[in-house]
Design a protein around this motif. Structure first.
Motif, PDB file in Angstrom:
ATOM      1  N   UNK A  38       0.744  -0.888   0.145  1.00 22.51           N
ATOM      2  CA  UNK A  38      -0.073   0.212  -0.337  1.00 22.51           C
ATOM      3  C   UNK A  38       0.926   1.062   0.120  1.00 22.51           C
ATOM      4  N   UNK A  39       1.823   1.298   0.577  1.00 25.09           N
ATOM      5  CA  UNK A  39       3.030   2.257   0.642  1.00 25.09           C
ATOM      6  C   UNK A  39       3.791   2.934  -0.503  1.00 25.09           C
ATOM      7  N   UNK A  40       4.012   1.478  -1.385  1.00 28.04           N
ATOM      8  CA  UNK A  40       4.491   1.550  -3.221  1.00 28.04           C
ATOM      9  C   UNK A  40       3.496   2.299  -3.592  1.00 28.04           C
ATOM     10  N   UNK A  41       2.217   1.362  -3.428  1.00 27.46           N
ATOM     11  CA  UNK A  41       0.631   1.955  -3.848  1.00 27.46           C
ATOM     12  C   UNK A  41       0.733   3.636  -4.101  1.00 27.46           C
ATOM     13  N   UNK A  42       0.579   4.356  -2.689  1.00 29.88           N
ATOM     14  CA  UNK A  42       0.123   6.026  -2.776  1.00 29.88           C
ATOM     15  C   UNK A  42       1.133   6.625  -3.427  1.00 29.88           C
ATOM     16  N   UNK A  43       2.510   5.970  -2.776  1.00 33.34           N
ATOM     17  CA  UNK A  43       3.441   7.094  -2.994  1.00 33.34           C
ATOM     18  C   UNK A  43       3.616   7.135  -5.032  1.00 33.34           C
ATOM     19  N   UNK A  44       2.776   6.235  -4.993  1.00 34.05           N
ATOM     20  CA  UNK A  44       2.930   6.410  -6.736  1.00 34.05           C
ATOM     21  C   UNK A  44       1.623   7.125  -7.339  1.00 34.05           C
ATOM     22  N   UNK A  45       0.492   7.016  -6.554  1.00 35.23           N
ATOM     23  CA  UNK A  45       0.372   8.265  -6.461  1.00 35.23           C
ATOM     24  C   UNK A  45      -0.117   9.522  -6.771  1.00 35.23           C
ATOM     25  N   UNK A  46       0.839   9.691  -4.977  1.00 36.89           N
ATOM     26  CA  UNK A  46       1.754  10.863  -4.989  1.00 36.89           C
ATOM     27  C   UNK A  46       2.474  11.556  -5.990  1.00 36.89           C
ATOM     28  N   UNK A  47       3.472  10.913  -6.575  1.00 37.35           N
ATOM     29  CA  UNK A  47       4.385  11.107  -7.442  1.00 37.35           C
ATOM     30  C   UNK A  47       3.696  11.667  -8.598  1.00 37.35           C
ATOM     31  N   UNK A  48       2.264  10.783  -8.693  1.00 40.84           N
ATOM     32  CA  UNK A  48       1.747  11.537 -10.249  1.00 40.84           C
ATOM     33  C   UNK A  48       1.375  13.383  -9.850  1.00 40.84           C
ATOM     34  N   UNK A  49       0.829  12.733  -8.520  1.00 44.12           N
ATOM     35  CA  UNK A  49      -0.248  14.869  -7.975  1.00 44.12           C
ATOM     36  C   UNK A  49       0.926  14.812  -8.190  1.00 44.12           C
ATOM     37  N   UNK A  50       2.048  14.968  -8.076  1.00 45.50           N
ATOM     38  CA  UNK A  50       2.772  16.151  -7.628  1.00 45.50           C
ATOM     39  C   UNK A  50       3.540  16.476  -9.071  1.00 45.50           C
ATOM     40  N   UNK A  51       3.970  15.328  -9.735  1.00 44.83           N
ATOM     41  CA  UNK A  51       4.374  15.787 -11.215  1.00 44.83           C
ATOM     42  C   UNK A  51       2.555  16.929 -11.667  1.00 44.83           C
ATOM     43  N   UNK A  52       2.217  16.759 -11.595  1.00 40.36           N
ATOM     44  CA  UNK A  52       0.647  17.026 -12.105  1.00 40.36           C
ATOM     45  C   UNK A  52       0.462  18.515 -11.522  1.00 40.36           C
TER      46      UNK A  52
END
Length: 55
Positions: free
Chosen positions: A35-49
């Motif tokens: 879950x930490x990896x998945x949420x981090x990936x979503x956070x990374x995409x959100x940060x880039x956006x």
């Protein structure tokens, strides 16, 4: 910052999910990591956006 918050939130939610499903300590670690990896990936995409929209 969003990535770290996502990782922490994901680890907590993952561990709670494993506990709710009657998992042992290893299950809680595994669910927390996934879950930490998945949420981090979503956070990374959100940060880039957000960076693309602001600058």
């Amino acid at each position: 910052m969003i990535v770290l918050a996502g990782a922490l939130l994901g680890a907590i939610i993952g561990a709670m999910t494993a506990r709710k499903r009657k998992g042992n300590r290893a299950d809680m670690w595994q669910y927390g990591a996934v879950y930490a990896i998945a949420f981090s990936l979503v956070g990374l995409i959100l940060t880039i956006a957000i960076e693309k929209l602001v600058f």
